[in-house]
Scaffold this motif. Sequence first.
Motif, PDB file in Angstrom:
ATOM      1  N   LEU A 155       8.536   2.725  -8.338  1.00 38.45           N
ATOM      2  CA  LEU A 155       7.275   2.196  -7.826  1.00 38.45           C
ATOM      3  C   LEU A 155       7.484   1.096  -6.803  1.00 38.45           C
ATOM      4  CD1 LEU A 155       5.089   1.918 -11.069  1.00 38.45           C
ATOM      5  CD2 LEU A 155       4.681   3.402  -9.114  1.00 38.45           C
ATOM      6  N   GLY A 182       2.316   5.910  -6.712  1.00 36.27           N
ATOM      7  CA  GLY A 182       0.914   5.780  -7.083  1.00 36.27           C
ATOM      8  C   GLY A 182      -0.012   6.632  -6.232  1.00 36.27           C
ATOM      9  N   TYR A 205      -1.472   1.380  -9.961  1.00 34.40           N
ATOM     10  CA  TYR A 205      -0.225   0.628 -10.106  1.00 34.40           C
ATOM     11  C   TYR A 205      -0.245  -0.268 -11.335  1.00 34.40           C
ATOM     12  CZ  TYR A 205       1.997   2.266  -5.886  1.00 34.40           C
ATOM     13  OH  TYR A 205       2.607   3.072  -4.958  1.00 34.40           O
TER      14      TYR A 205
END
Length: 234
Positions: free
Chosen positions: A148, A154, A171
């Motif tokens: 991420l 995301g 997120y």
Amino acid sequence: MAYTYDFPKADLTTDAVVFGLDLDAGRLQVLLVERGVDPFRGAWALPGGFIRQDEDLEACVRRELHEETGVEVAWLEQLYTFGAVARDPRGRVVTVAYWGIVRPDQVRLRAATDAAAAAFHDAEALPPLAFDHADIVASALQRLRGKLRWQPVGLWLLDEVFTLVELERVYAILLGQPMDRGNFRKKIRPQVEAGVLVPTGQQRKPPAGRPAALYRFDEAAWQRREAEGAAFEV
């Protein structure tokens, strides 16, 4: 020509850690199957199974995932090879794990073959898992949260158009912690300026509050930035 070996061969399996992002409930989930055969009959486990002689690793994990759950995942990434000597009571079995992520509301579960049931479970409250699958899930969760920090994971879970508030919420769920809105917007701004996040000129009216601007993800613009060494930092 036939070959003989001085040592017995280990068996090879693949396992799939498929995360599910439940936007409505605000939860990260993991797709599990209830084993319908021994060993660990009745226990929950990751979808997976033994590789065939005529298939490669990714073909195996995709086949087992579809056979046991009915799910097809557009994107799977190889995670790690798990080979502890006593990880499987059937003998010497090495498994290659893969991971991916889906929206549970966009898949239809259908348990079959040696899976008695298939269901998404809360990633923070998993039932006891068969084999060493708890370790595999923990490793996949670490990989997800690490990725991420530099890949637009995301965005793969949002609709074609979305608000920045919705992106922030994705997120927060994936990271398992609230986001600081000001800091999040500051980190996202370079992606807007680079044309990775593109304003559509439209707005969405939430149930409460002011209308929010809608954006879309430009995959080609991101690939150009990625080739230049940029990260999708949040």
